[in-house]
Every structure is written in structure tokens, then in C-alpha cells.
Design a protein around this motif. Structure first.
Motif, short mmCIF file in Angstrom:
data_model
loop_
_atom_site.label_atom_id
_atom_site.label_comp_id
_atom_site.label_asym_id
_atom_site.label_seq_id
_atom_site.Cartn_x
_atom_site.Cartn_y
_atom_site.Cartn_z
N LEU A 191 39.76 41.37 98.24
CA LEU A 191 40.97 41.74 97.57
C LEU A 191 41.86 41.41 97.89
CD1 LEU A 191 40.37 45.84 97.10
CD2 LEU A 191 40.35 44.34 95.51
N GLU A 192 42.80 40.31 97.56
CA GLU A 192 44.05 40.70 97.49
C GLU A 192 44.83 42.20 97.20
OE1 GLU A 192 45.16 36.97 96.04
OE2 GLU A 192 43.75 35.75 96.85
N VAL A 193 45.66 41.83 98.30
CA VAL A 193 46.45 43.05 98.43
C VAL A 193 47.68 42.40 98.15
CG1 VAL A 193 47.50 45.26 99.29
CG2 VAL A 193 44.64 44.14 100.13
N ILE A 247 51.93 42.79 97.97
CA ILE A 247 53.34 43.68 97.18
C ILE A 247 54.43 43.29 96.76
CG2 ILE A 247 54.97 45.44 99.76
CD1 ILE A 247 52.14 46.81 99.15
N ARG A 248 55.22 44.09 96.47
CA ARG A 248 56.37 43.62 95.33
C ARG A 248 57.94 44.88 96.24
NH1 ARG A 248 54.26 39.30 92.00
NH2 ARG A 248 52.46 39.52 91.36
N ASN A 249 58.61 43.85 96.09
CA ASN A 249 59.75 44.00 96.15
C ASN A 249 61.56 43.84 95.24
OD1 ASN A 249 59.49 46.26 98.07
ND2 ASN A 249 59.44 44.26 99.91
N GLY A 255 57.51 36.10 90.02
CA GLY A 255 56.27 35.05 89.40
C GLY A 255 55.20 35.95 88.59
N SER A 256 54.04 36.32 88.46
CA SER A 256 53.62 36.71 88.51
C SER A 256 54.24 38.48 87.47
CB SER A 256 51.50 36.71 88.48
OG SER A 256 51.16 37.62 89.16
N PHE A 257 54.12 38.79 88.42
CA PHE A 257 54.93 40.09 87.83
C PHE A 257 55.86 39.79 86.73
CE2 PHE A 257 57.96 44.07 87.74
CZ PHE A 257 56.92 44.75 88.27
N ILE A 273 61.04 39.34 99.48
CA ILE A 273 60.82 39.48 97.57
C ILE A 273 58.86 40.00 97.75
CG2 ILE A 273 60.51 38.32 95.06
CD1 ILE A 273 63.24 38.30 96.82
N ASP A 274 57.97 39.39 98.06
CA ASP A 274 56.31 40.44 97.58
C ASP A 274 55.78 39.07 98.51
OD1 ASP A 274 55.95 37.64 96.40
OD2 ASP A 274 56.78 38.07 94.33
N PHE A 275 54.75 39.35 98.87
CA PHE A 275 53.73 39.10 100.02
C PHE A 275 52.24 39.39 99.63
CE2 PHE A 275 53.12 42.53 102.75
CZ PHE A 275 53.87 43.54 102.34
N LYS A 276 51.24 38.65 100.03
CA LYS A 276 50.08 39.32 99.66
C LYS A 276 49.21 39.20 101.15
CE LYS A 276 47.09 35.42 100.27
NZ LYS A 276 45.69 35.32 100.65
N LEU A 277 48.52 40.59 101.49
CA LEU A 277 47.89 40.94 103.14
C LEU A 277 46.29 40.82 102.31
CD1 LEU A 277 49.50 43.86 103.63
CD2 LEU A 277 49.38 41.46 104.54
N ASP A 296 53.19 30.33 103.06
CA ASP A 296 52.56 30.67 102.01
C ASP A 296 52.24 31.38 101.06
OD1 ASP A 296 51.86 27.88 102.15
OD2 ASP A 296 49.50 28.23 102.60
N THR A 297 52.43 33.29 101.75
CA THR A 297 51.46 33.81 101.63
C THR A 297 52.69 34.51 100.86
OG1 THR A 297 51.43 35.17 103.05
CG2 THR A 297 49.41 33.76 102.28
N CYS A 298 53.75 34.55 101.46
CA CYS A 298 55.16 35.53 101.28
C CYS A 298 56.34 34.52 99.96
CB CYS A 298 55.90 35.58 102.10
SG CYS A 298 54.94 37.04 103.42
N ARG A 299 56.47 35.38 99.73
CA ARG A 299 57.96 34.67 99.18
C ARG A 299 59.09 35.47 99.49
NH1 ARG A 299 55.49 35.26 93.29
NH2 ARG A 299 55.13 33.41 92.97
N PHE A 300 60.31 34.26 100.08
CA PHE A 300 61.01 34.70 100.54
C PHE A 300 62.67 34.34 100.26
CE2 PHE A 300 58.38 33.92 104.72
CZ PHE A 300 57.94 34.91 104.88
N PHE A 325 56.58 24.44 96.42
CA PHE A 325 55.55 23.20 95.68
C PHE A 325 55.44 23.72 94.33
CE2 PHE A 325 51.11 22.37 95.77
CZ PHE A 325 51.07 21.51 95.60
N ARG A 326 55.13 24.87 94.69
CA ARG A 326 54.49 24.97 93.20
C ARG A 326 55.49 24.85 91.99
NH1 ARG A 326 54.62 30.99 95.81
NH2 ARG A 326 52.13 31.24 96.47
N ARG A 327 56.50 24.68 91.91
CA ARG A 327 57.57 24.66 90.86
C ARG A 327 58.00 23.38 90.95
NH1 ARG A 327 60.65 30.67 90.71
NH2 ARG A 327 58.55 31.86 90.24
O1 C5P Z 1 51.69 34.47 91.65
P1 C5P Z 1 52.53 36.37 92.07
O2 C5P Z 1 53.65 36.95 91.62
O3 C5P Z 1 51.02 36.62 92.23
O4 C5P Z 1 52.25 36.00 93.87
C1 C5P Z 1 52.53 37.36 94.64
C2 C5P Z 1 52.96 37.01 96.47
O5 C5P Z 1 51.61 36.88 96.53
C3 C5P Z 1 53.91 35.90 96.90
O6 C5P Z 1 54.03 36.23 97.53
C4 C5P Z 1 51.93 34.58 96.37
O7 C5P Z 1 52.80 33.89 97.54
C5 C5P Z 1 51.56 35.72 96.96
N1 C5P Z 1 50.02 35.17 96.73
C6 C5P Z 1 49.39 34.52 97.08
N2 C5P Z 1 48.06 34.18 96.77
C7 C5P Z 1 47.67 34.33 95.75
C8 C5P Z 1 48.61 34.68 95.18
C9 C5P Z 1 49.79 34.77 95.38
O8 C5P Z 1 48.85 34.24 99.05
N3 C5P Z 1 45.95 34.08 95.63
#
Ligand code: C5P
Length: 234
Positions: free
Chosen positions: A89-91, A93-95, A99-101, A174-178, A196-200, A214-216
Motif C-alpha cells: 500500500l502507498e499511504v 497523507i494530505r494537509n 496534485g491528484s486530490f 502539503i502531502d506525502f507518501k509512506l 520525491d515522496t513529499c510536497r514541500f 520535475f513532474r511539471r
Molecule cells: O500525485 P498525488 O497528488 O496523489 O501525490 C500525493 C503525494 O504522494 C505527493 O507528495 C507525491 O510525491 C507522493 N507520491 C509518491 N509516490 C507515488 C504517488 C504519490 O511519492 N507513487
């Protein structure tokens, strides 16, 4: 401890076995991908930043009682970690909406959420990591009810600790993935915590200091990663 055979190569990391079955070595690469591998590139020095920042965050969280896979930094790019069985699972969390939200719910990026949002996505490149809920997780046997509860509690506690920490260096989390894994019967935090895994976002200017550059195609990617490192004091 020495690397033995390569167990896995992901988009941003390689994992190697060691001569001790309880441990493995994570090696961070500079390769960058986005949109599930559809966009590819390199962020020079990213592997070093992500290794050092993840380890710094894991140590900070451990001090506050969060169990993590971190054992020891071996070099700029390599870290010894506990060998977990990963929960698929990708967990997230969004504050703040982003992005996709924002896309899915039609909410402008930057809207502050009334409380943190926790999302689960099933880790599957072939399926583009679809969002799932607790009942999918239980029905599919990806985790037990007790594990789901532990993961949620840990993720929300980690959010509180990380939000406070990043605010102290003028960054809004802003948000991140665990990702979590099982180790000797316990759920522990695994994977990485990095730009790579957080929005700062910068607290004042809201400048993006993460992989969205990078994404944008916003430019200044390496500089943003370096700026976060500098603010943390690494
Ligand atoms: O793309 P989305 O808005 O769903 O991403 C939410 C958060 O999860 C972002 O901080 C993004 O960097 C992280 N994420 C990730 N790996 C993924 C999907 C999202 O690290 N495969």
C-alpha cells in the motif's frame, strides 16, 4: 556489512541482500520518473539527497517513538535497513489540496484541508496504483485489521511530527507518501521520506521545493532539492 545479490531494482532505488538475513542495503539512484514511469529523467545528486534526508527523518521519527527500517547510513547513497515484508500500500497523507486530490475533487491547489486526509493506494505499476479503502485492504488480505489501524495511527502521528519539523525550517508539508513493512511481527515505517515522496512549499512564497518541479517541467529541480537540504542543515 557488504552487499551480496541484488534483490530488486525500482524506479529510484536498488535493494541488495547482505550476509545477514535480517538486513538489506538500499542504494538510492539519480533516476527520476513521474506519472508511473511515463516521464523519465535524471536529477543529478538526487540519490544522495534522498538517502541523507530519509535517514535524517527516520532518526527524528525514531526519537519520537516511531519504529522505522533505518539501521545505519553506509555511504552517500547506501543505507543498511531492516529487511521488511512490504505491505503493498502507498499511504498518502494530505494537509493541503494538491496534485491528484485537486484534480479528482476539483479543489484548487493550496486549499487548506479541515483535517488531514489519509488515502490508501494499492501498489501496482500495471494498474497505476489505484486508490482503495480499508475494506479492499481486508478483503484482499493485504493487511489485517490490526495492521490497518496501526498503519493509520502511525501515519497520522508521523504527519504531526513532520509538519512541525518542516514548519521550523519554513516549509509547509502539503502531502506525502509512506510505505510500511512487517519486521519480526511488527509494523514499521519503510521506504523513504524525501522531495520525491513529499510536497514541500515555502511557507511565505509557496514556491515548490519538491519533485513537482520535475513532474511539471518547472526547472530548478536540483536547486530545490539542495534548498531543502540546506534548510534542514544537511
Ligand atoms: O500525485 P498525488 O497528488 O496523489 O501525490 C500525493 C503525494 O504522494 C505527493 O507528495 C507525491 O510525491 C507522493 N507520491 C509518491 N509516490 C507515488 C504517488 C504519490 O511519492 N507513487
Amino acid at each position: 556489512m557488504e552487499k551480496t545479490e541484488q534483490l530488486y531494482e525500482g524506479k529510484a532505488k536498488k535493494v541488495f541482500a547482505t550476509d545477514d538475513l535480517d538486513y538489506c542495503i538500499v542504494s538510492y539512484k539519480d533516476d527520476a520518473t513521474a506519472f508511473n514511469g511515463k516521464k523519465k529523467g535524471t536529477i543529478t545528486g538526487k540519490g544522495v539527497v534522498n538517502n541523507k534526508m530519509s535517514n535524517y527523518m527516520f532518526k527524528m521519527l525514531e526519537k519520537h517513538g516511531i519504529l522505522t527500517h533505518y539501521v545505519k547510513e553506509l555511504s552517500d547513497r547506501d543505507t543498511l535497513v531492516k529487511k521488511v515484508q512490504i505491505v503493498p500500500l502507498e499511504v498518502i497523507i494530505r494537509n493541503v489540496a494538491a496534485g491528484s486530490f485537486s484534480k479528482r475533487l476539483g479543489v484548487p491547489e493550496g486549499s487548506v484541508l479541515k483535517c488531514p486526509v489519509l488515502e490508501f493506494c494499492y501498489k501496482s505499476d500495471a494498474l497505476d496504483d489505484p486508490m482503495v479503502n480499508d475494506s479492499h485492504v481486508l478483503a484482499m488480505g493485504w493487511a489485517t485489521e490490526a495492521e490497518v489501524n496501526t498503519i493509520k495511527e502511525m501515519a497520522l502521528r508521523i504527519n504531526e511530527l513532520m509538519k512541525k519539523f518542516f514548519l521550523s525550517v519554513n516549509i509547509d508539508l502539503i502531502d506525502f507518501k509512506l510505505e510500511f513493512g512487517r519486521y519480526k511481527g511488527q509494523i514499521i515505517l519503510a521506504d523513504e521520506i524525501s522531495p520525491d515522496t513529499c510536497r514541500f512549499w515555502d511557507v511565505k512564497t509557496h514556491e515548490k521545493l519538491d519533485k513537482d518541479r520535475f513532474r511539471r517541467n518547472l526547472g530548478g529541480v536540483e536547486e530545490a532539492y539542495a534548498e531543502v537540504m540546506k534548510r534542514i542543515g544537511l
